[in-house]
Design a protein around this motif. Structure first.
Motif, mmCIF file in Angstrom:
data_model
loop_
_atom_site.group_PDB
_atom_site.id
_atom_site.type_symbol
_atom_site.label_atom_id
_atom_site.label_comp_id
_atom_site.label_asym_id
_atom_site.label_seq_id
_atom_site.Cartn_x
_atom_site.Cartn_y
_atom_site.Cartn_z
ATOM 1 N N ASN A 19 0.779 -1.244 0.156
ATOM 2 C CA ASN A 19 0.025 0.088 0.251
ATOM 3 C C ASN A 19 1.032 1.371 0.064
ATOM 4 N N SER A 20 2.111 1.174 0.182
ATOM 5 C CA SER A 20 3.024 2.361 0.185
ATOM 6 C C SER A 20 3.648 3.080 -0.867
ATOM 7 N N ILE A 21 3.445 2.120 -2.096
ATOM 8 C CA ILE A 21 4.132 2.728 -3.229
ATOM 9 C C ILE A 21 2.927 2.686 -4.382
ATOM 10 N N ASP A 22 2.814 3.698 -4.996
ATOM 11 C CA ASP A 22 2.207 4.011 -6.268
ATOM 12 C C ASP A 22 2.386 3.101 -7.166
ATOM 13 N N TRP A 23 2.310 1.942 -7.415
ATOM 14 C CA TRP A 23 3.029 1.107 -8.222
ATOM 15 C C TRP A 23 3.016 1.318 -9.863
ATOM 16 N N GLU A 24 1.793 1.929 -10.257
ATOM 17 C CA GLU A 24 1.496 2.184 -11.780
ATOM 18 C C GLU A 24 2.274 3.287 -12.092
ATOM 19 N N SER A 25 2.247 4.385 -11.374
ATOM 20 C CA SER A 25 2.798 5.713 -11.648
ATOM 21 C C SER A 25 4.262 5.504 -11.639
ATOM 22 N N GLN A 26 4.914 4.449 -11.030
ATOM 23 C CA GLN A 26 6.387 4.320 -11.242
ATOM 24 C C GLN A 26 6.881 3.267 -11.999
ATOM 25 N N GLY A 27 5.908 2.712 -12.795
ATOM 26 C CA GLY A 27 6.218 1.748 -13.750
ATOM 27 C C GLY A 27 6.056 0.217 -13.499
ATOM 28 N N PHE A 28 5.319 0.028 -12.469
ATOM 29 C CA PHE A 28 5.376 -1.439 -11.880
ATOM 30 C C PHE A 28 3.829 -1.763 -11.812
ATOM 31 N N ILE A 29 3.846 -3.284 -11.821
ATOM 32 C CA ILE A 29 2.301 -3.781 -11.410
ATOM 33 C C ILE A 29 2.756 -4.796 -10.134
ATOM 34 N N TYR A 30 1.922 -4.415 -9.145
ATOM 35 C CA TYR A 30 2.218 -5.304 -8.067
ATOM 36 C C TYR A 30 0.904 -6.500 -8.127
ATOM 37 N N CYS A 31 1.781 -7.543 -8.600
ATOM 38 C CA CYS A 31 0.810 -8.573 -9.030
ATOM 39 C C CYS A 31 0.583 -9.913 -8.122
ATOM 40 N N GLY A 32 0.928 -9.601 -6.804
ATOM 41 C CA GLY A 32 0.571 -10.545 -5.784
ATOM 42 C C GLY A 32 1.652 -10.827 -4.446
ATOM 43 N N ASP A 33 1.148 -11.627 -3.529
ATOM 44 C CA ASP A 33 2.043 -11.982 -2.488
ATOM 45 C C ASP A 33 1.717 -13.034 -1.866
ATOM 46 N N ALA A 34 2.675 -13.584 -0.899
ATOM 47 C CA ALA A 34 2.632 -15.064 -0.316
ATOM 48 C C ALA A 34 3.113 -14.926 0.993
ATOM 49 N N SER A 35 2.906 -15.858 1.945
ATOM 50 C CA SER A 35 3.525 -15.909 3.304
ATOM 51 C C SER A 35 4.631 -16.618 3.337
ATOM 52 N N ASP A 36 4.921 -17.429 2.586
ATOM 53 C CA ASP A 36 6.223 -18.386 2.520
ATOM 54 C C ASP A 36 6.323 -18.644 1.006
ATOM 55 N N GLY A 37 7.633 -19.423 0.981
ATOM 56 C CA GLY A 37 8.137 -19.846 -0.363
ATOM 57 C C GLY A 37 7.152 -20.948 -0.887
ATOM 58 N N GLU A 38 6.610 -21.723 -0.086
ATOM 59 C CA GLU A 38 6.037 -22.895 -0.594
ATOM 60 C C GLU A 38 4.667 -22.599 -1.256
ATOM 61 N N VAL A 39 4.094 -21.409 -0.600
ATOM 62 C CA VAL A 39 2.724 -20.973 -1.188
ATOM 63 C C VAL A 39 2.902 -20.019 -2.179
ATOM 64 N N ALA A 40 4.276 -19.350 -2.398
ATOM 65 C CA ALA A 40 4.500 -18.583 -3.212
ATOM 66 C C ALA A 40 4.927 -18.981 -4.827
ATOM 67 N N LEU A 41 5.429 -20.185 -4.632
ATOM 68 C CA LEU A 41 5.817 -20.961 -5.914
ATOM 69 C C LEU A 41 4.827 -21.145 -7.057
ATOM 70 N N PRO A 42 3.765 -21.691 -6.541
ATOM 71 C CA PRO A 42 2.700 -21.774 -7.949
ATOM 72 C C PRO A 42 2.087 -20.320 -8.259
ATOM 73 N N LEU A 43 1.964 -19.504 -7.342
ATOM 74 C CA LEU A 43 1.494 -18.039 -7.875
ATOM 75 C C LEU A 43 2.479 -17.324 -8.529
ATOM 76 N N ILE A 44 3.872 -17.581 -8.342
ATOM 77 C CA ILE A 44 4.981 -16.949 -9.204
ATOM 78 C C ILE A 44 4.855 -17.534 -10.478
ATOM 79 N N GLU A 45 4.707 -18.935 -10.732
ATOM 80 C CA GLU A 45 4.700 -19.487 -11.856
ATOM 81 C C GLU A 45 3.501 -19.156 -12.642
ATOM 82 N N LYS A 46 2.415 -18.821 -11.977
ATOM 83 C CA LYS A 46 1.008 -18.279 -12.690
ATOM 84 C C LYS A 46 1.363 -16.761 -13.127
ATOM 85 N N HIS A 47 1.737 -16.060 -12.356
ATOM 86 C CA HIS A 47 1.730 -14.480 -12.747
ATOM 87 C C HIS A 47 2.981 -14.184 -13.438
#
Length: 517
Positions: A19-47
């Motif tokens: 919430n602290s960064i205006d992502w799009e105005s800075q040239g980024f897309i905040y595409c998601g987050d996860a609580s640990d590496g195991e949960v993150a892996l399938p989401l990273i492959e997806k996004h």
């Protein structure tokens, strides 16, 4: 815009960064987050993010383990590690697995944004570098292809002797060795990938001379095998033409030759047949659909046979040739009047083109051809077909035989050209035939027929005789004499000299001294 994915076990940090960064105005897309590496892996492959920000210490799968997996599975992802532990071991491991950035918590949104912009610029630079490398590699590949095509075309033109051809082929990693060769030229209006099956199914070297023209140097282990292959190719290419009249193939196939030097003759014949086929195709392009159906029967003969008879046949062979060339018309019970008409038109157009090529197309001759041609549309029976052919061929052969001295003059002109230019290492059948204004295949045949040796053998004999004179009358070194008589390769010259004279250059020099003593 670069996609960013965040991995941290503390929800407050995830929400704070999200919430602290205006992502799009800075040239980024905040595409998601996860609580640990195991949960993150399938989401990273997806996004498929460009950048992953991850904490080091997390339950189930920590940030270093996640980074190791990402580095193997998705090596282009940039990894920023956030660590609350200022320990050397963590930093060293992060460097080992090539983490892009390593920074300590707490990190402000401004500092994190600076890091993200830095990483984003690194991605852009890498993309530009990769594009430059790809462009350079593409240009190098294109240049190599052009050079390879140039060599193969020059080989077909007769620029190289055998040893030079083998040496050049080795430079381009081209497998030139074969027992037999034949050249095929295809000029087509279809996409080239529609004839890729030729390379897949036949042993050949393929290159392009100009837009929409593909040239194949076909290779075979036996003459019979390669002749069978060319017959199959001829039949399949005709079949394509029958079923795809709008995507026509105009092609020519040269005779099977048993030496690398024979590639030139085969190429010349293929080019000549292709040119004849092009003339026939232009005529047939005016046909109606019903005519095209009957034209499918017209592939039982090889136009190459007719071209050869026009060049080398005599009046005493007209009857036997006519029966042989048109035999399928007698054997087939399915042919229509259209089939006979198209066969005779193909026959007549080929003859007319030959007369123009050989400058025998006098006004009187063409008027006689036209008078015979009128009969074609009325012919319905095989015997009448034979009569038409015999009359036409008799007219051509008698005219040719009455001016036979013209063919001898070609040979005389070729001999004179060789005597004047034997010092040129690039001298070849192709360059000589161009100089005397006749096709290479015709000059090769008529030269052999009149002199009893091939044109290349004649050229070699002239060069070796001149070399003998220089060995007797000068103190020049062997490599200098080789260059003076048209050999760029002194080793090849020495080998040829011994083959022709029966002695080495040194033995010949010593022999010459003994004779003068």
């Amino acid at each position: 815009m670069k996609k960013v994915f965040l991995v941290d076990d503390e929800i407050a940090i995830r929400q704070g960064i999200g919430n602290s960064i205006d992502w799009e105005s800075q040239g980024f897309i905040y595409c998601g987050d996860a609580s640990d590496g195991e949960v993150a892996l399938p989401l990273i492959e997806k996004h498929q993010p460009d950048i992953v920000i991850t904490d080091i210490k997390m339950p189930f799968m920590d940030g270093l383990e996640l980074s190791q997996i990402l580095r193997k599975k998705m090596p282009n992802i940039k990894i920023i590690i956030l660590s609350g532990h200022d320990e050397f071991e963590y930093a060293r491991e992060a460097i080992r697995i090539q983490v892009t950035e390593y920074c300590l918590k707490p990190v402000s949104s401004l500092d994190l944004l600076k890091i993200l912009i830095k990483v984003s610029l690194k991605i852009d630079n890498e993309v530009m570098d990769k594009k430059r490398i790809d462009d350079l590699e593409s240009k190098i590949k294109e240049t190599k292809t052009e050079s390879k095509d140039k060599f193969l075309y020059e080989l077909c033109q007769g620029v190289y002797n055998t040893s030079e051809a083998i040496r050049e082929a080795t430079k381009f990693n081209i497998d030139l060795f074969s027992s037999y060769y034949s050249v095929m030229i295809i000029e087509c209006t279809i996409e080239s990938n529609q004839i890729d099956w030729i390379e897949d199914e036949f042993n050949c070297l393929r290159f392009s001379r100009k837009l929409k023209e593909n040239i194949y140097i076909l290779k075979g282990e036996s003459k019979e095998q390669l002749e069978h292959a060319t017959n199959i190719l001829r039949e399949r290419l005709h079949t394509h033409e029958d079923f795809n009249p709008d995507n026509a193939l105009v092609f020519g196939i040269g005779r099977v030759e048993d030496r690398i030097q024979g590639i030139t003759s085969s190429f010349s014949e293929a080019d000549e047949e292709k040119n004849y086929s092009s003339i026939i195709h232009k005529y047939h392009s005016k046909e109606t659909m019903s005519d095209i159906e009957s034209k499918k029967e017209l592939h039982h003969f090889n136009r190459r046979d007719l071209i050869d008879f026009l060049k080398f046949g005599s009046s005493k062979d007209i009857v036997s040739f006519s029966r042989s060339y048109s035999s399928y018309l007698q054997e087939s019970k399915m042919h229509s009047p259209f089939t006979i008409y198209h066969f005779l038109m193909d026959f007549t157009i080929t003859i007319t083109h030959y007369l123009k090529e050989t400058e025998l197309n006098s006004l009187e001759m063409m008027q006689q051809i036209s008078q015979i041609e009128v009969k074609a549309s009325w012919i319905r029976h095989y015997n009448d077909t034979l009569s038409y052919m015999e009359e036409m061929l008799y007219l051509v052969t008698t005219t040719k035989e009455s001016t036979n001295s013209k063919y001898s003059s070609f040979v005389q002109m070729a001999m004179e050209y060789i005597h004047d230019n034997y010092t040129d290492s690039q001298l070849s059948l192709q360059t000589i035939s161009t100089a005397v204004n006749v096709s290479a295949s015709y000059l090769s045949h008529i030269f052999s027929q009149e002199t009893g040796i091939t044109l290349i053998e004649y050229l070699t004999n002239i060069r070796i005789e001149k070399a003998k004179e220089l060995l007797k009358t000068t103190k020049n070194k062997t490599y200098e004499i080789a260059e003076q008589v048209g050999y760029s390769d002194s080793q090849y010259f020495c080998k040829t000299f011994k083959k022709v004279s029966g002695m080495t250059t040194k033995q010949f020099k010593n022999f010459g001294r003994l004779q003068t003593v």
